[in-house]
Enzyme design. Structure first.
Site, short mmCIF file in Angstrom:
data_model
loop_
_atom_site.label_atom_id
_atom_site.label_comp_id
_atom_site.label_asym_id
_atom_site.label_seq_id
_atom_site.Cartn_x
_atom_site.Cartn_y
_atom_site.Cartn_z
N ASN A 7 1.06 -1.30 0.23
CA ASN A 7 0.43 0.45 0.14
C ASN A 7 1.05 1.29 0.06
O ASN A 7 1.61 1.88 0.63
CB ASN A 7 -0.82 -0.47 1.23
N LYS A 14 3.10 0.55 3.70
CA LYS A 14 3.13 -0.27 4.49
C LYS A 14 2.34 -1.69 3.51
O LYS A 14 2.24 -1.85 2.46
CB LYS A 14 1.69 0.75 4.38
N ARG A 61 -2.59 -2.25 -3.90
CA ARG A 61 -3.99 -0.86 -3.52
C ARG A 61 -3.58 -0.08 -4.72
O ARG A 61 -2.69 0.56 -4.49
CB ARG A 61 -3.93 -0.93 -2.05
N HIS A 150 -12.23 4.62 -1.09
CA HIS A 150 -12.03 3.06 0.38
C HIS A 150 -13.16 2.46 0.26
O HIS A 150 -13.16 1.80 1.47
CB HIS A 150 -12.58 4.16 1.41
N LEU A 179 -13.38 5.72 9.67
CA LEU A 179 -12.88 7.07 9.89
C LEU A 179 -11.70 7.05 10.14
O LEU A 179 -11.52 6.68 11.21
CB LEU A 179 -13.39 7.68 11.15
N GLY A 180 -10.85 7.52 9.34
CA GLY A 180 -9.63 7.65 9.97
C GLY A 180 -8.76 8.45 9.29
O GLY A 180 -9.29 9.65 9.72
N GLY A 182 -8.05 9.14 6.21
CA GLY A 182 -9.32 9.80 5.54
C GLY A 182 -10.43 9.34 5.52
O GLY A 182 -10.25 8.03 6.83
N ARG A 211 -8.12 16.70 5.12
CA ARG A 211 -8.91 17.20 3.66
C ARG A 211 -9.45 17.98 4.23
O ARG A 211 -10.99 17.56 5.27
CB ARG A 211 -9.50 15.90 3.39
N ARG A 255 -6.49 12.51 18.53
CA ARG A 255 -5.84 12.22 19.83
C ARG A 255 -5.48 13.42 20.48
O ARG A 255 -5.63 13.92 21.50
CB ARG A 255 -4.66 10.72 19.43
N GLY A 303 -12.86 5.46 14.10
CA GLY A 303 -13.35 4.53 13.97
C GLY A 303 -13.78 3.49 14.98
O GLY A 303 -14.57 2.96 15.87
N GLU A 304 -12.51 2.84 14.96
CA GLU A 304 -11.93 1.55 16.05
C GLU A 304 -12.04 1.95 17.03
O GLU A 304 -12.35 1.28 18.01
CB GLU A 304 -11.26 0.82 14.85
N ASN A 305 -11.40 3.65 17.89
CA ASN A 305 -10.37 3.17 18.77
C ASN A 305 -11.05 4.51 19.31
O ASN A 305 -10.48 5.01 20.46
CB ASN A 305 -9.25 3.83 18.78
N GLU A 353 -7.97 -4.25 5.23
CA GLU A 353 -7.95 -3.62 3.15
C GLU A 353 -6.53 -4.80 3.55
O GLU A 353 -6.79 -5.77 1.96
CB GLU A 353 -7.21 -2.34 3.75
P1 ADP Z 1 -5.07 5.91 7.52
O1 ADP Z 1 -6.66 6.41 7.09
O2 ADP Z 1 -4.62 6.21 7.43
O3 ADP Z 1 -5.00 4.52 6.95
P2 ADP Z 1 -6.11 4.95 10.22
O4 ADP Z 1 -7.85 4.62 9.91
O5 ADP Z 1 -4.95 4.66 11.24
O6 ADP Z 1 -5.23 6.42 9.34
O7 ADP Z 1 -6.87 6.44 10.92
C1 ADP Z 1 -5.83 7.34 11.43
C2 ADP Z 1 -6.32 8.70 12.80
O8 ADP Z 1 -7.35 7.07 13.58
C3 ADP Z 1 -6.23 8.90 13.43
O9 ADP Z 1 -6.59 10.68 13.54
C4 ADP Z 1 -5.40 9.13 14.91
O10 ADP Z 1 -5.72 9.97 15.40
C5 ADP Z 1 -7.00 8.60 14.76
N1 ADP Z 1 -7.17 7.67 16.51
C6 ADP Z 1 -6.56 6.44 15.90
N2 ADP Z 1 -6.13 5.64 17.67
C7 ADP Z 1 -7.23 6.85 18.03
C8 ADP Z 1 -7.80 6.86 19.53
N3 ADP Z 1 -7.24 5.72 20.53
N4 ADP Z 1 -8.54 7.86 19.90
C9 ADP Z 1 -8.50 8.43 18.97
N5 ADP Z 1 -8.55 8.61 18.16
C10 ADP Z 1 -7.12 7.57 17.09
#
Ligand code: ADP
Length: 371
Positions: A7, A14, A61, A150, A179-180, A182, A211, A255, A303-305, A353
């Site tokens: 990727n 990656k 990718r 995505h 939600l990352g 991007g 963005r 964060r 979205g996950e964390n 992915e």
């Molecule tokens: P990418 O789109 O580059 O693959 P990721 O899916 O890893 O990125 O998402 C990165 C985002 O996730 C960053 O904004 C980061 O702050 C957020 N993130 C990761 N862990 C946490 C957490 N524990 N709490 C809040 N935001 C988080």
């Protein structure tokens, strides 16, 4: 079959290594080469990190498949040319993907290489969702339309959710939120992506790390004509210093924003509120697009964390059948899990992915249909 998944981004590469067969999947290694100066060096560094691994196939990718590629394909000279031509639509992505392909081909001349496109899952968008309200020739001659991105993540999490329930994607109406850095939302109606928030480029839709998301095209024209800002500067501003970064002035990392907002930084607070409001608005839109939904799914780094962000997004959606269970939402499990038992259940489904790219690569080689 040993499959390397690459990727490639503008400054990082990656990689994941899998041992795949039609009935078993094993991730052997994963890593990232940061601050990539040249793709050949980056590939060399991947193999240094992997040791003397033999690789039979490489899955890439590729961000933009335009209207040329509707599913994953083995890369030959014609496919390479197609990806190259699509670089005008994705100048920040496709050239890096192609560079990674060429470097991997030089390093592994015997390996089969497969392109997995971020746009392909959205090939099912109906014309009413992909057409912009622009002059007809813009669509037909200049190919200005919504493509969506995505797709690899939306496809993976929707598949995973259905699989966990012993069903298929076609059994559900799903809203998936990736939600990352991007960010995008997708409406998946009985297996088909029927709308998604990213458009002609990955700039449309949600407010993202750096963005902008949706902006009135008139505002951009105003900046060009009245403020004399060069298009190249605007391109950079919209992609690299907008979104959470631009609004907060603090960071593109959620964060950091949460910490700053917690210690009273009003711009960080606004950035988070605007981010969550925009996601909520798209969820509402996609409920309308599908006349309801059977599940709402969160994925991606945020979205996950980030339970607090999920809670803020879903706040005030009880009238539409969406509420989050506070305890379930706070759990820091890494597994797919239900976080709301409302009439529209809410789930967190970690995305993968790379695994989907490895699967598609294997299926292209063994002529197994994609799901
Ligand atoms: P990418 O789109 O580059 O693959 P990721 O899916 O890893 O990125 O998402 C990165 C985002 O996730 C960053 O904004 C980061 O702050 C957020 N993130 C990761 N862990 C946490 C957490 N524990 N709490 C809040 N935001 C988080």
């Amino acid at each position: 079959m040993r499959i390397l998944v690459l990727n490639a981004g503008s400054s990082s590469l990656k990689f994941n290594l899998f041992e795949m067969s039609p009935d078993s999947e094993q991730r052997l290694a994963k890593g990232e080469v940061e601050r990539v100066s040249g793709m050949e060096d980056a590939i060399k560094s991947v193999f240094d990190q992997l040791g003397a691994e033999t690789v039979e196939a490489v899955g890439h990718r590729v961000v933009h498949g335009g209207d040329l590629f509707h599913q994953s394909v083995i890369i030959d000279a014609e496919v390479e040319k197609g990806i190259d031509e699509l670089s005008v639509l994705a100048p920040l992505h496709n050239p890096h993907n192609l560079e990674a392909y060429r470097a991997a081909r030089d390093r592994l001349p015997g390996a089969i290489q497969v392109a997995v496109f971020d746009t392909a899952f959205h090939r099912t968008l109906p014309a009413c969702a992909y057409a912009y309200g622009l002059p007809w020739e813009f669509l037909t001659e200049k190919k200005i339309r919504r493509y969506g991105f995505h797709g690899i993540s939306h496809r993976y999490v929707s598949w995973r959710f259905a699989q966990l329930h012993g069903k298929t994607r076609a059994d559900y109406r799903m809203i998936t939120c990736h939600l990352g850095n991007g960010c995008s939302v997708c409406a998946i109606d009985r297996g088909k992506s029927i709308d998604t928030s990213m458009g002609f480029t990955p700039l449309e839709g949600l407010i993202m790390g750096a963005r902008s998301g949706d902006v009135d095209a008139g505002a951009i024209l105003h900046l060009i004509t009245h403020e004399c800002i060069a298009p190249s500067l605007l391109l950079r501003a919209l992609n690299s210093s907008s979104g959470l970064m631009g609004l907060s002035g603090v960071s593109n990392d959620m964060r950091d924003l949460q910490r700053a907002a917690g210690s009273g930084n009003d711009r960080a607070r606004l950035a988070i509120d605007a981010f969550c409001y925009r996601v909520r608005k798209y969820i509402g839109a996609y409920l309308a697009a599908m006349n309801g939904a059977d599940v709402l799914i969160f994925a991606g780094g945020i979205g996950e964390n980030a339970p607090v962000i999920r809670a803020e997004i879903c706040a005030g959606l009880d009238g539409l059948g969406i509420t989050i269970d506070e305890n379930a939402n706070e759990s820091d499990s890494r597994e797919p899990r239900q976080i709301g038992k409302s009439s529209i259940p809410v789930w967190v489904v970690p995305t993968d992915e790379e695994l989907l790219i490895a699967r598609d690569t294997m299926r292209c080689i063994l002529h197994i249909p994609h799901d």
